[in-house]
Structures are given as C-alpha cells and as structure tokens.
Write a protein that holds these residues in place. Sequence first.
Motif, PDB file in Angstrom:
ATOM      1  N   LYS A   1       0.982  -1.592   0.231  1.00 34.37           N
ATOM      2  CA  LYS A   1       0.256  -0.190   0.018  1.00 34.37           C
ATOM      3  C   LYS A   1       0.962   0.971   0.127  1.00 34.37           C
ATOM      4  CE  LYS A   1      -4.787   1.182   2.105  1.00 34.37           C
ATOM      5  NZ  LYS A   1      -5.229   0.771   3.453  1.00 34.37           N
ATOM      6  N   ILE A   2       1.077   2.007  -1.056  1.00 34.50           N
ATOM      7  CA  ILE A   2       1.510   3.152  -1.165  1.00 34.50           C
ATOM      8  C   ILE A   2       0.313   4.637  -1.077  1.00 34.50           C
ATOM      9  CG2 ILE A   2       2.683   5.162  -2.621  1.00 34.50           C
ATOM     10  CD1 ILE A   2       3.563   2.332  -3.656  1.00 34.50           C
ATOM     11  N   ALA A   3       1.169   5.342  -0.292  1.00 35.02           N
ATOM     12  CA  ALA A   3       0.070   6.972   0.620  1.00 35.02           C
ATOM     13  C   ALA A   3       0.519   7.689  -1.100  1.00 35.02           C
ATOM     14  CB  ALA A   3       0.089   7.050   1.502  1.00 35.02           C
ATOM     15  N   VAL A   4      -0.270   8.276  -1.360  1.00 35.30           N
ATOM     16  CA  VAL A   4       0.594   9.610  -2.410  1.00 35.30           C
ATOM     17  C   VAL A   4      -0.103  10.431  -0.767  1.00 35.30           C
ATOM     18  CG1 VAL A   4       0.566  10.885  -4.550  1.00 35.30           C
ATOM     19  CG2 VAL A   4       0.711   7.964  -4.971  1.00 35.30           C
ATOM     20  N   ILE A   5       0.598  12.080  -0.664  1.00 33.13           N
ATOM     21  CA  ILE A   5      -0.222  13.077  -0.242  1.00 33.13           C
ATOM     22  C   ILE A   5       0.205  14.290  -0.372  1.00 33.13           C
ATOM     23  CG2 ILE A   5       0.051  14.359   2.214  1.00 33.13           C
ATOM     24  CD1 ILE A   5       1.529  11.301   3.684  1.00 33.13           C
ATOM     25  N   ASP A   6      -1.073  14.874  -0.957  1.00 27.14           N
ATOM     26  CA  ASP A   6      -0.066  16.600  -1.198  1.00 27.14           C
ATOM     27  C   ASP A   6      -1.644  17.254  -0.884  1.00 27.14           C
ATOM     28  OD1 ASP A   6       0.264  18.031  -2.946  1.00 27.14           O
ATOM     29  OD2 ASP A   6      -0.839  17.760  -5.182  1.00 27.14           O
ATOM     30  N   GLY A   7      -1.872  18.790  -0.976  1.00 30.40           N
ATOM     31  CA  GLY A   7      -2.911  19.189  -0.915  1.00 30.40           C
ATOM     32  C   GLY A   7      -2.520  20.359  -1.234  1.00 30.40           C
TER      33      GLY A   7
ATOM     34  N   ALA B   1      -1.104   7.788   8.035  1.00 34.06           N
ATOM     35  CA  ALA B   1       0.377   7.053   7.975  1.00 34.06           C
ATOM     36  C   ALA B   1       1.456   6.464   8.653  1.00 34.06           C
ATOM     37  CB  ALA B   1       1.225   8.248   8.720  1.00 34.06           C
ATOM     38  N   ASP B   2       1.432   5.598   9.050  1.00 34.68           N
ATOM     39  CA  ASP B   2       1.943   4.004  10.091  1.00 34.68           C
ATOM     40  C   ASP B   2       1.164   3.103   9.350  1.00 34.68           C
ATOM     41  OD1 ASP B   2      -0.699   4.317  11.992  1.00 34.68           O
ATOM     42  OD2 ASP B   2       0.913   3.955  14.229  1.00 34.68           O
ATOM     43  N   LYS B   3       0.445   3.121   8.748  1.00 41.46           N
ATOM     44  CA  LYS B   3      -0.877   1.721   7.760  1.00 41.46           C
ATOM     45  C   LYS B   3      -0.082   0.892   6.727  1.00 41.46           C
ATOM     46  CE  LYS B   3      -4.288   2.367  11.276  1.00 41.46           C
ATOM     47  NZ  LYS B   3      -3.529   2.947  12.468  1.00 41.46           N
ATOM     48  N   VAL B   4       0.366   2.284   6.343  1.00 41.00           N
ATOM     49  CA  VAL B   4       1.375   2.110   4.529  1.00 41.00           C
ATOM     50  C   VAL B   4       2.609   1.745   4.812  1.00 41.00           C
ATOM     51  CG1 VAL B   4      -0.522   3.687   4.294  1.00 41.00           C
ATOM     52  CG2 VAL B   4       1.815   4.693   4.297  1.00 41.00           C
ATOM     53  N   ASP B   5       2.435   1.103   3.251  1.00 38.70           N
ATOM     54  CA  ASP B   5       4.051   0.549   3.080  1.00 38.70           C
ATOM     55  C   ASP B   5       5.681   1.640   2.860  1.00 38.70           C
ATOM     56  OD1 ASP B   5       3.630  -1.775   4.131  1.00 38.70           O
ATOM     57  OD2 ASP B   5       2.066  -2.002   1.900  1.00 38.70           O
ATOM     58  N   LEU B   6       4.833   2.672   2.102  1.00 36.98           N
ATOM     59  CA  LEU B   6       5.745   4.066   1.564  1.00 36.98           C
ATOM     60  C   LEU B   6       4.695   5.213   1.020  1.00 36.98           C
ATOM     61  CD1 LEU B   6       8.460   4.088   0.227  1.00 36.98           C
ATOM     62  CD2 LEU B   6       7.083   3.181  -2.043  1.00 36.98           C
ATOM     63  N   ILE B   7       5.718   6.197   1.306  1.00 38.85           N
ATOM     64  CA  ILE B   7       4.842   7.662   1.165  1.00 38.85           C
ATOM     65  C   ILE B   7       5.393   8.272   0.825  1.00 38.85           C
ATOM     66  CG2 ILE B   7       4.429   9.965   2.759  1.00 38.85           C
ATOM     67  CD1 ILE B   7       4.008   7.386   5.321  1.00 38.85           C
ATOM     68  N   VAL B   8       4.670   8.391  -0.836  1.00 34.04           N
ATOM     69  CA  VAL B   8       5.644  10.177  -1.567  1.00 34.04           C
ATOM     70  C   VAL B   8       4.567  11.053  -1.620  1.00 34.04           C
ATOM     71  CG1 VAL B   8       5.984   7.366  -2.746  1.00 34.04           C
ATOM     72  CG2 VAL B   8       3.944   8.796  -3.551  1.00 34.04           C
ATOM     73  N   GLY B   9       5.427  11.460  -2.517  1.00 33.93           N
ATOM     74  CA  GLY B   9       4.709  12.755  -2.665  1.00 33.93           C
ATOM     75  C   GLY B   9       5.895  14.276  -2.063  1.00 33.93           C
ATOM     76  N   PRO B  10       5.598  15.855  -2.466  1.00 36.50           N
ATOM     77  CA  PRO B  10       6.806  16.769  -2.376  1.00 36.50           C
ATOM     78  C   PRO B  10       6.906  17.305  -1.252  1.00 36.50           C
ATOM     79  CG  PRO B  10       4.390  17.474  -2.124  1.00 36.50           C
ATOM     80  CD  PRO B  10       4.110  16.213  -2.395  1.00 36.50           C
ATOM     81  N   ILE B  11       8.501  17.323  -0.521  1.00 35.43           N
ATOM     82  CA  ILE B  11       8.962  17.335   0.467  1.00 35.43           C
ATOM     83  C   ILE B  11       8.631  18.241   1.924  1.00 35.43           C
ATOM     84  CG2 ILE B  11      10.789  18.922  -0.367  1.00 35.43           C
ATOM     85  CD1 ILE B  11      13.217  17.205   1.566  1.00 35.43           C
ATOM     86  N   SER B  12       7.192  19.364   1.132  1.00 35.39           N
ATOM     87  CA  SER B  12       6.773  19.840   2.231  1.00 35.39           C
ATOM     88  C   SER B  12       6.503  18.782   3.044  1.00 35.39           C
ATOM     89  CB  SER B  12       6.311  21.501   1.263  1.00 35.39           C
ATOM     90  OG  SER B  12       5.330  20.120   0.194  1.00 35.39           O
ATOM     91  N   ILE B  13       5.393  18.628   2.687  1.00 39.07           N
ATOM     92  CA  ILE B  13       4.010  17.036   3.630  1.00 39.07           C
ATOM     93  C   ILE B  13       5.445  17.127   5.264  1.00 39.07           C
ATOM     94  CG2 ILE B  13       3.429  16.589   1.758  1.00 39.07           C
ATOM     95  CD1 ILE B  13       5.106  13.914   2.360  1.00 39.07           C
TER      96      ILE B  13
ATOM     97  N   LYS C   1       9.833   6.948   2.841  1.00 39.05           N
ATOM     98  CA  LYS C   1       9.344   8.246   2.077  1.00 39.05           C
ATOM     99  C   LYS C   1      10.344   8.583   0.626  1.00 39.05           C
ATOM    100  CE  LYS C   1       8.355   8.603   6.121  1.00 39.05           C
ATOM    101  NZ  LYS C   1       8.901   7.464   7.210  1.00 39.05           N
ATOM    102  N   VAL C   2       9.484   8.397  -0.191  1.00 40.28           N
ATOM    103  CA  VAL C   2      10.096   9.069  -1.707  1.00 40.28           C
ATOM    104  C   VAL C   2       9.318  10.255  -2.266  1.00 40.28           C
ATOM    105  CG1 VAL C   2      10.619   8.686  -4.173  1.00 40.28           C
ATOM    106  CG2 VAL C   2      10.390   6.740  -2.414  1.00 40.28           C
ATOM    107  N   LEU C   3      10.629  11.615  -1.948  1.00 40.04           N
ATOM    108  CA  LEU C   3       9.835  13.003  -1.732  1.00 40.04           C
ATOM    109  C   LEU C   3      10.430  13.848  -2.446  1.00 40.04           C
ATOM    110  CD1 LEU C   3       9.989  13.590   2.249  1.00 40.04           C
ATOM    111  CD2 LEU C   3       8.249  12.414   0.674  1.00 40.04           C
TER     112      LEU C   3
END
Length: 137
Positions: free
Chosen positions: A2-8, A63-75, A100-102
């Motif tokens: 499971k990969i989370a993509v975070i943005d705003g 946040a702690d239920k995913v295997d990888l987090i991606v997004g801009p470093i500003s997160i 994290k891959v940012l």
Amino acid sequence: MKIAVIDGQGGGIGKHIMDRLRRELPDNIELLALGTNALATSVMIRSGANEGATGENALIYNADKVDLIVGPISIMFPHAMSGEMTPRMAEAIAGSPAPKVLLPLTRSGVNIVGMKAEPLPHLIDELVKKVKELVEN
C-alpha cells in the motif's frame, strides 16, 4: 503493498504522481490518496487511486498503516502548503516507519542544497523509478 500519495492545495503534484504510479506499477499495488483537503483528494482519486481520505485525522491515522509514502518534501514541514500541513500531520509522516520518496519541491523558504533544478516531469520520472525499485525489492 500500500502506497500513500500525499498532497494538498489543488492536488496537482499528487495527480501527476498518482497517474504515473498507476500506469507503471502492477495492479496489485494499492494506491491511497491522502489529501490535506477534499479537492486534492478528489483530484488524486480521479488519477487512479484505489481509495482516498481527507484531512488531518485521515492522514495521521493512515501514516503508519502504509508501506511507502510519496509526495513533495513539504509534507514533512509543519505549516507548509499555505498552512494546510499541520504540525500533527508533519509529525505523523516523519514518524511513520514507512520509507518516504519525496520530490524536492517547497515554497516554504527551505533550500535543499545539492539539488539541481529540474522540471517537474523529470523529478516525477526519478520518483517513479525509485518507487519501482522499492516495490521490486
């Protein structure tokens, strides 16, 4: 996996990331859109997320239920994205055991030394390449 993509804000960066990951990763990879607001989440869902969630509680919860987090470093920065990134959100992301891959994009006055200026499509190419490496290992 499971990969989370975070943005705003408008979700534009997350949209491009989500679209590329959906096209280039196997179908069994679950993509979760985590938006700081409903617009960002909606845009990422339309770009291929399996599911989405919005706001501070949703981001902290996942946040702690995913295997990888991606997004801009500003997160990772409290009060980034014109204040949408709350301190609790940034703390949850930073404290998550997920790798994290940012993208080195920020408008918060932070300068990342050693990074050369690259167009967003090139940065997303690099992000997708790194995510694929992590998924395959």
